[in-house]
Scaffold this active site. Structure first.
Site, PDB file in Angstrom:
ATOM      1  N   GLY A 156       1.089  -2.172  14.187  1.00 38.54           N
ATOM      2  CA  GLY A 156      -0.375  -2.118  14.157  1.00 38.54           C
ATOM      3  C   GLY A 156      -1.084  -2.701  15.361  1.00 38.54           C
ATOM      4  CD  GLU A 163      -0.235  -9.172  12.604  1.00 37.74           C
ATOM      5  OE1 GLU A 163      -0.558  -8.036  12.990  1.00 37.74           O
ATOM      6  OE2 GLU A 163       0.482  -9.357  11.617  1.00 37.74           O
ATOM      7  CG  ASP A 164      -2.599  -4.980  12.850  1.00 41.75           C
ATOM      8  OD1 ASP A 164      -2.137  -6.062  12.413  1.00 41.75           O
ATOM      9  OD2 ASP A 164      -2.251  -3.883  12.376  1.00 41.75           O
ATOM     10  CG  ASP A 212      -4.855  -8.091   3.540  1.00 39.50           C
ATOM     11  OD1 ASP A 212      -5.848  -8.604   3.003  1.00 39.50           O
ATOM     12  OD2 ASP A 212      -4.250  -7.140   3.026  1.00 39.50           O
ATOM     13  CE  LYS A 234      -8.708  -5.799   5.022  1.00 38.15           C
ATOM     14  NZ  LYS A 234      -7.699  -4.983   4.312  1.00 38.15           N
TER      15      LYS A 234
HETATM   16  P1  5GP Z   1      -0.840  -9.789   5.365  1.00 38.00           P
HETATM   17  O1  5GP Z   1       0.625 -10.141   5.442  1.00 38.00           O
HETATM   18  O2  5GP Z   1      -1.734 -10.744   6.088  1.00 38.00           O
HETATM   19  O3  5GP Z   1      -1.252  -9.620   3.918  1.00 38.00           O
HETATM   20  O4  5GP Z   1      -1.011  -8.368   5.987  1.00 38.00           O
HETATM   21  C1  5GP Z   1      -0.824  -8.170   7.324  1.00 38.00           C
HETATM   22  C2  5GP Z   1      -0.437  -6.734   7.621  1.00 38.00           C
HETATM   23  O5  5GP Z   1      -0.849  -5.838   6.599  1.00 38.00           O
HETATM   24  C3  5GP Z   1      -1.115  -6.264   8.860  1.00 38.00           C
HETATM   25  O6  5GP Z   1      -0.363  -6.552  10.016  1.00 38.00           O
HETATM   26  C4  5GP Z   1      -1.276  -4.783   8.620  1.00 38.00           C
HETATM   27  O7  5GP Z   1      -0.119  -4.100   9.036  1.00 38.00           O
HETATM   28  C5  5GP Z   1      -1.388  -4.657   7.122  1.00 38.00           C
HETATM   29  N1  5GP Z   1      -2.798  -4.546   6.682  1.00 38.00           N
HETATM   30  C6  5GP Z   1      -3.540  -5.466   6.046  1.00 38.00           C
HETATM   31  N2  5GP Z   1      -4.781  -5.011   5.776  1.00 38.00           N
HETATM   32  C7  5GP Z   1      -4.828  -3.758   6.276  1.00 38.00           C
HETATM   33  C8  5GP Z   1      -5.863  -2.762   6.342  1.00 38.00           C
HETATM   34  O8  5GP Z   1      -7.015  -2.911   5.904  1.00 38.00           O
HETATM   35  N3  5GP Z   1      -5.528  -1.608   6.973  1.00 38.00           N
HETATM   36  C9  5GP Z   1      -4.296  -1.366   7.481  1.00 38.00           C
HETATM   37  N4  5GP Z   1      -4.084  -0.188   8.045  1.00 38.00           N
HETATM   38  N5  5GP Z   1      -3.296  -2.277   7.438  1.00 38.00           N
HETATM   39  C10 5GP Z   1      -3.559  -3.466   6.848  1.00 38.00           C
END
Ligand code: 5GP
Length: 189
Positions: free
Chosen positions: A54, A109-110, A113, A141
């Site tokens: 991402g 990171e992109d 979440d 987020k």
């Molecule tokens: P976390 O581990 O913080 O819950 O999620 C991180 C990863 O989840 C990000 O690097 C991304 O790949 C994916 N992700 C989280 N939210 C989104 C979103 O709104 N859109 C997309 N496309 N990917 C997301």
């Protein structure tokens, strides 16, 4: 920056996404974040690590505004697959290929979440004893965060809605879009 037509709405797998963050806004913010990092890490020869897939577009834009000595490396974690919600599991698909010990590490990171992926990454990197560990993410987020993660630099705080574009995918689609789009219907599921 080359001129391109602004697309206001996209459809992927019958879901509609509305324009949320324009290319212009994203580019301005990337330049700003890079300028902060340039100041803080001057003479520190950091290693920028791109979290694949991402972050690849944000990473390549950010790094071209970095004007201090630095290195780059890549890490790949499992993705959401074709879903819009995380499986809650993180697996390592491609490990680091650099010597982390006593180096200043900047993770790129992109989106953060829940913070689960970044917690996993931090544990992985810290096991190699870096001199410092910093995180830059284009998106965060805040309402979704479950883990206590220190974010050193962020682009935009966004609501808890699924977004695509500028590297972020839905079922592997939309990564190529220049702007970021938000799911029209409510929520992530
Ligand atoms: P976390 O581990 O913080 O819950 O999620 C991180 C990863 O989840 C990000 O690097 C991304 O790949 C994916 N992700 C989280 N939210 C989104 C979103 O709104 N859109 C997309 N496309 N990917 C997301």
């Amino acid at each position: 920056m080359s001129k391109s037509k602004i697309i206001n709405k996209i459809k992927i797998n019958k879901e509609t996404f509305d324009l949320y963050l324009t290319e212009k806004k994203i580019q301005a913010r990337s330049r700003y974040l890079a300028s902060k990092i340039n100041k803080k890490f001057a003479d520190k020869d950091p290693i920028f690590i791109c979290v694949l897939n991402g972050a690849f577009i944000f990473f390549s834009d950010l790094i071209r505004h970095i004007n201090i000595d630095c290195e780059v490396d890549f890490l790949k974690l499992s993705s959401y697959g074709d879903a819009k919600i995380s499986s809650g599991n993180v697996t390592l698909i491609k490990d680091l290929n650099c010597e982390v010990r006593n180096r200043n590490i900047i993770m790129v990171e992109d989106i953060v979440d829940t913070g689960l992926s970044m917690r996993y990454i931090k544990n992985l990197v810290m096991a190699h004893h870096p001199k410092s560990f910093s995180v830059v993410t284009l998106l965060i987020k805040p309402d979704s965060l479950k883990y206590d993660i220190k974010i050193d630099y962020f682009g935009f705080k966004i609501p808890n809605k699924f977004v695509v574009g500028y590297g972020l995918d839905y079922a592997q689609k939309a990564r190529n879009l220049r702007s970021i789009y938000q799911l029209k219907t409510n929520g992530k599921a």
